[in-house]
Design a protein around this motif. Structure first.
Motif, mmCIF file in Angstrom:
data_model
loop_
_atom_site.group_PDB
_atom_site.id
_atom_site.type_symbol
_atom_site.label_atom_id
_atom_site.label_comp_id
_atom_site.label_asym_id
_atom_site.label_seq_id
_atom_site.Cartn_x
_atom_site.Cartn_y
_atom_site.Cartn_z
ATOM 1 N N GLN A 1 0.831 -1.189 0.000
ATOM 2 C CA GLN A 1 0.000 0.000 0.000
ATOM 3 C C GLN A 1 0.873 1.250 0.000
ATOM 4 O OE1 GLN A 1 -2.526 -0.819 3.494
ATOM 5 N NE2 GLN A 1 -4.290 -0.742 2.116
ATOM 6 N N MET A 2 0.308 2.296 -0.581
ATOM 7 C CA MET A 2 0.920 3.620 -0.549
ATOM 8 C C MET A 2 -0.185 4.617 -0.218
ATOM 9 S SD MET A 2 3.017 5.586 -3.592
ATOM 10 C CE MET A 2 4.023 4.136 -3.866
ATOM 11 N N PHE A 3 0.069 5.467 0.771
ATOM 12 C CA PHE A 3 -0.953 6.395 1.241
ATOM 13 C C PHE A 3 -0.684 7.769 0.646
ATOM 14 C CE2 PHE A 3 -2.863 9.221 4.527
ATOM 15 C CZ PHE A 3 -4.171 8.762 4.416
ATOM 16 N N ILE A 4 -1.749 8.391 0.065
ATOM 17 C CA ILE A 4 -1.617 9.666 -0.627
ATOM 18 C C ILE A 4 -2.531 10.697 0.021
ATOM 19 C CG2 ILE A 4 -1.581 10.815 -2.874
ATOM 20 C CD1 ILE A 4 0.157 8.323 -2.784
ATOM 21 N N GLU A 5 -2.008 11.912 0.223
ATOM 22 C CA GLU A 5 -2.799 13.040 0.721
ATOM 23 C C GLU A 5 -2.745 14.181 -0.296
ATOM 24 O OE1 GLU A 5 -2.121 12.959 5.489
ATOM 25 O OE2 GLU A 5 -0.407 13.587 4.256
ATOM 26 N N VAL A 6 -3.872 14.828 -0.501
ATOM 27 C CA VAL A 6 -3.939 16.036 -1.326
ATOM 28 C C VAL A 6 -4.422 17.171 -0.428
ATOM 29 C CG1 VAL A 6 -4.983 17.160 -3.312
ATOM 30 C CG2 VAL A 6 -4.373 14.740 -3.427
ATOM 31 N N ILE A 7 -3.586 18.215 -0.258
ATOM 32 C CA ILE A 7 -3.838 19.289 0.694
ATOM 33 C C ILE A 7 -3.916 20.621 -0.044
ATOM 34 C CG2 ILE A 7 -2.985 20.448 2.772
ATOM 35 C CD1 ILE A 7 -1.321 17.908 3.315
ATOM 36 N N PRO A 8 -5.022 21.376 0.106
ATOM 37 C CA PRO A 8 -5.059 22.729 -0.471
ATOM 38 C C PRO A 8 -4.055 23.630 0.252
ATOM 39 C CG PRO A 8 -7.262 21.930 0.098
ATOM 40 C CD PRO A 8 -6.286 21.004 0.747
ATOM 41 N N VAL A 9 -3.322 24.449 -0.499
ATOM 42 C CA VAL A 9 -2.233 25.243 0.079
ATOM 43 C C VAL A 9 -2.276 26.666 -0.470
ATOM 44 C CG1 VAL A 9 0.283 25.500 0.237
ATOM 45 C CG2 VAL A 9 -0.748 23.237 0.431
ATOM 46 N N ASN A 10 -1.993 27.648 0.426
ATOM 47 C CA ASN A 10 -1.774 29.026 0.019
ATOM 48 C C ASN A 10 -0.271 29.282 0.064
ATOM 49 O OD1 ASN A 10 -1.695 31.808 -0.332
ATOM 50 N ND2 ASN A 10 -2.203 32.221 1.835
ATOM 51 N N PHE A 11 0.358 29.371 -1.088
ATOM 52 C CA PHE A 11 1.815 29.515 -1.147
ATOM 53 C C PHE A 11 2.276 30.949 -0.897
ATOM 54 C CE2 PHE A 11 1.045 25.671 -3.659
ATOM 55 C CZ PHE A 11 1.953 24.807 -3.085
ATOM 56 N N ALA A 12 1.326 31.914 -0.792
ATOM 57 C CA ALA A 12 1.714 33.320 -0.689
ATOM 58 C C ALA A 12 2.035 33.744 0.740
ATOM 59 C CB ALA A 12 0.609 34.214 -1.235
ATOM 60 N N GLY A 13 1.485 33.085 1.746
ATOM 61 C CA GLY A 13 1.718 33.535 3.110
ATOM 62 C C GLY A 13 1.317 32.487 4.115
ATOM 63 N N LYS A 14 1.200 32.936 5.392
ATOM 64 C CA LYS A 14 0.954 32.010 6.484
ATOM 65 C C LYS A 14 -0.513 31.918 6.875
ATOM 66 C CE LYS A 14 5.568 32.626 8.470
ATOM 67 N NZ LYS A 14 6.373 32.970 9.684
ATOM 68 N N ASP A 15 -1.340 32.798 6.321
ATOM 69 C CA ASP A 15 -2.748 32.807 6.702
ATOM 70 C C ASP A 15 -3.552 31.812 5.879
ATOM 71 O OD1 ASP A 15 -2.228 34.834 8.524
ATOM 72 O OD2 ASP A 15 -2.583 36.399 6.998
ATOM 73 N N ARG A 16 -4.497 31.184 6.558
ATOM 74 C CA ARG A 16 -5.402 30.285 5.850
ATOM 75 C C ARG A 16 -6.425 31.099 5.059
ATOM 76 N NH1 ARG A 16 -6.933 25.883 10.601
ATOM 77 N NH2 ARG A 16 -4.780 25.368 11.195
ATOM 78 N N ILE A 17 -6.876 30.517 3.960
ATOM 79 C CA ILE A 17 -7.899 31.146 3.137
ATOM 80 C C ILE A 17 -9.038 30.151 2.977
ATOM 81 C CG2 ILE A 17 -8.457 32.126 0.882
ATOM 82 C CD1 ILE A 17 -5.512 32.792 0.535
ATOM 83 N N LYS A 18 -10.252 30.608 3.238
ATOM 84 C CA LYS A 18 -11.425 29.754 3.062
ATOM 85 C C LYS A 18 -12.258 30.277 1.901
ATOM 86 C CE LYS A 18 -11.863 28.161 7.847
ATOM 87 N NZ LYS A 18 -12.770 28.039 9.015
ATOM 88 N N SER A 19 -12.604 29.359 1.010
ATOM 89 C CA SER A 19 -13.462 29.747 -0.108
ATOM 90 C C SER A 19 -14.068 28.511 -0.726
ATOM 91 C CB SER A 19 -12.659 30.517 -1.161
ATOM 92 O OG SER A 19 -11.680 29.686 -1.728
ATOM 93 N N VAL A 20 -15.360 28.597 -1.060
ATOM 94 C CA VAL A 20 -16.090 27.553 -1.778
ATOM 95 C C VAL A 20 -15.877 26.186 -1.117
ATOM 96 C CG1 VAL A 20 -16.725 26.739 -4.078
ATOM 97 C CG2 VAL A 20 -15.451 28.869 -3.836
#
Length: 583
Positions: free
Chosen positions: A500-519
């Motif tokens: 088995q191989m475990f895969i994660e897909v994570i949304p990332v904001n590469f511009a800064g340290k703050d989280r962004i929430k949308s849609v």
């Protein structure tokens, strides 16, 4: 130089060229029972005369007397081959000795005289003398009127001038060089092509017999094998760095075939993996230099471009080739096309892989091409680490201005042969690791305690440990575009069980340290310290596939395939990763 007296039974050493008298020199092919220097010094006269090789020495001496010469030089008996120092000196001096001879007698021991010109040409073409490595310099060194051909009965067949048409046809050497034009006007590729079909008894002599043609001096190291030819090319590279024809070896395709191995992105981003088809894949990658003169068989009409001198004498001073490893060379090359894709066929496992491809424009072209700005094109594929490798096949581009355009776009490259990889179970090969426009590859990262190393040039994730290790292997980062800093990170984990191989897909904001929430998506900052994957999957090996599609995230397609190496217990996992999946 040691000379044999033409009418007396003695030899004499002459220390300098100025002190050397006029002499005749013999060009021949070695046979059984030759008369050596040791024989001449140690055996009785009667015993020497019984040896089969004595007859041509006698004939040469008698012909010298008829020519009014007192001395002769014959390689079989005038060199003490038991002395490595003397042998080295002789080999490095031989071209000059043939050039300075008053006359060179070429005896074709397997050719009978005939008045029929066509028959004579056929017999000379089949002569062993025309196929030997050492006789190439013996043909080219003497002035045309001073080289005389003789039959096996020592019947005069004519001078090099008389036989120029026949000899040019047989040897594929341009007539002007048989008629006395300075060999420095011939390109490296042309000279190498003249030797392409010739043979030597000892492997090292493939290189040593060409020293005079290139005006190179080298120490003789019998036993070094193929390294001798490599050393010769390195010496040529140093002496004439602007002659790119040294690199113009291998079959040459015309411009109509130049794109035959180039793959477009629409094909790469399809769900189906590319097949390992030898018609569309490169099968092997080589270093900058050829393995033997045979590689130059198709390069006889390649000459140096006029732009070569300008390229190396430009204000920003292009770097000449420099050796940076055993078979690795760094140099500046004019680049014609860059950042393309091509298929490479791994020998093990049996897969076709997408790799980056660049085209360098070598500063040389076909002699009969009226456009001197056309060029021989050198394909360069990613080859592991910071090196590139070249396939055997070159391309030829007939295009006005190609050199003029490319010279201003030079790039420093390191070229090396294909890496030999010792696989470990758990290694990963990315057959495809590509993204479609406008997705941007934002690099990769490894865990601090990772047991893996990624060579992104060839998409190879290798394990440091011979034993199974679980944990994070690799994280890949992708931005939506160069203007949108949102994107995804894809994290690959090896689980405790190797199926088995475990895969994660994570949304990332590469511009800064703050989280962004949308849609309905939370875009985490790029450190991933507290990021929560939006999608996960445990890939079931040996075969599985996964398509992640969540707008406005870039979509991801992943396919895995486990492949045994050479039928053994060692396996690699082959992955297709497409970000911005096309269908």
């Amino acid at each position: 130089m040691r000379l044999l007296h033409a009418s007396e039974w003695r030899m004499t050493d002459f220390i300098s060229d100025d002190a050397t008298p006029q002499y005749a020199i013999l060009s021949h092919t070695w046979g059984l029972d030759e008369v050596t220097y040791h024989d001449w010094r140690k055996l009785s006269i009667s015993d020497v005369k019984l040896k089969a090789g004595y007859s041509k020495i006698l004939a040469c001496r008698e012909q010298a007397v008829r020519d009014g010469l007192e001395w002769v030089w014959v390689d079989t008996c005038c060199i003490d081959k038991s002395s490595s120092a003397e042998l080295t000196e002789a080999i490095n001096s031989m071209f000059r000795w043939y050039t300075n001879a008053a006359v060179c007698h070429v005896v074709l021991s397997d050719v009978k005289a005939t008045s029929d010109r066509a028959v004579l040409e056929e017999r000379m073409a089949q002569s062993r003398w025309s196929t030997r490595g050492w006789t190439l310099q013996e043909l080219l060194a003497p002035p045309p009127e001073k080289l005389i051909f003789y039959s096996s009965e020592w019947t005069r067949l004519g001078s090099k001038t008389d036989c120029v048409d026949i000899v040019s046809s047989i040897t594929r050497i341009n007539k002007q060089y048989l008629q006395g034009q300075d060999l420095r006007h011939a390109s490296v590729a042309q000279k190498m092509s003249w030797a392409a079909l010739r043979q030597t008894s000892q492997l090292e002599d493939v290189a040593y017999c060409l020293l005079g043609l290139f005006d190179i001096n080298m120490p003789m190291i019998y036993g070094e094998g193929h390294r001798a030819f490599t050393r010769l090319q390195e010496a040529i590279m140093t002496s004439t760095p602007d002659d790119h024809s040294l690199f113009a070896w291998g079959p040459i395709l015309d411009e109509a075939d130049i794109a035959s191995k180039v793959t477009n992105y629409s094909e790469v981003l399809q769900k189906e993996a590319p097949p390992p088809d030898s018609a569309t894949c490169e099968l092997e990658l080589f270093g900058l230099l050829a393995a033997s003169p045979k590689d130059f068989e198709h390069s006889g009409n390649i000459i140096v471009s006029r732009e070569a001198a300008r390229f190396y004498k430009s204000p920003d001073n292009a770097n000449v080739p420099t050796k940076v490893g055993r078979d690795t060379f760094r140099l500046d090359l004019p680049m014609w096309e860059q950042n393309m894709l091509a298929l490479y066929h791994w020998r093990e496992p049996d897969i076709a892989q997408i790799r980056s491809l660049d085209y360098a424009a070598l500063l040389c072209h076909f002699e009969d091409d009226p456009s001197s700005s056309s060029s021989v094109i050198l394909p360069l594929l990613s080859n592991g680490g910071l090196t590139l490798g070249r396939p055997r096949t070159l391309c030829y581009r007939r295009r006005q201005g190609i050199i003029l355009t490319s010279v201003s776009e030079k790039r420093t490259v390191s070229i090396a042969p294909e890496m030999r990889i010792n696989f470990r179970s758990g290694d990963v090969i990315f057959r495809r690791m590509v993204c479609g426009s406008p997705i941007q590859n934002a690099g990769h990262s490894m865990a601090g305690d990772s047991w893996y190393h990624l060579d992104s040039a060839i998409g190879f994730l290798s394990s440091f440990s011979p034993q199974h290790r679980d944990g994070r292997m690799l994280t890949l980062h992708y931005k939506k575009s160069d203007k949108d800093d949102r994107g995804i990170s894809i994290v690959f984990h090896r689980l405790a069980t190797d199926d088995q191989m475990f895969i994660e897909v994570i949304p990332v904001n590469f511009a800064g340290k703050d989280r962004i929430k949308s849609v309905g998506i939370t875009w985490y900052h790029s450190t991933l310290a507290q990021a929560i994957p939006m999608f996960t999957r445990s890939m079931a090996l040996p075969n599985d596939e996964w398509h992640v599609k969540k707008s406005p995230m870039p979509d991801v397609y992943l396919r895995s395939e486990r492949v045994s190496i050479d039928g053994s217990d060692v396996f690699v996992d082959v992955l297709d990763l497409l970000v911005g999946f096309g269908g």
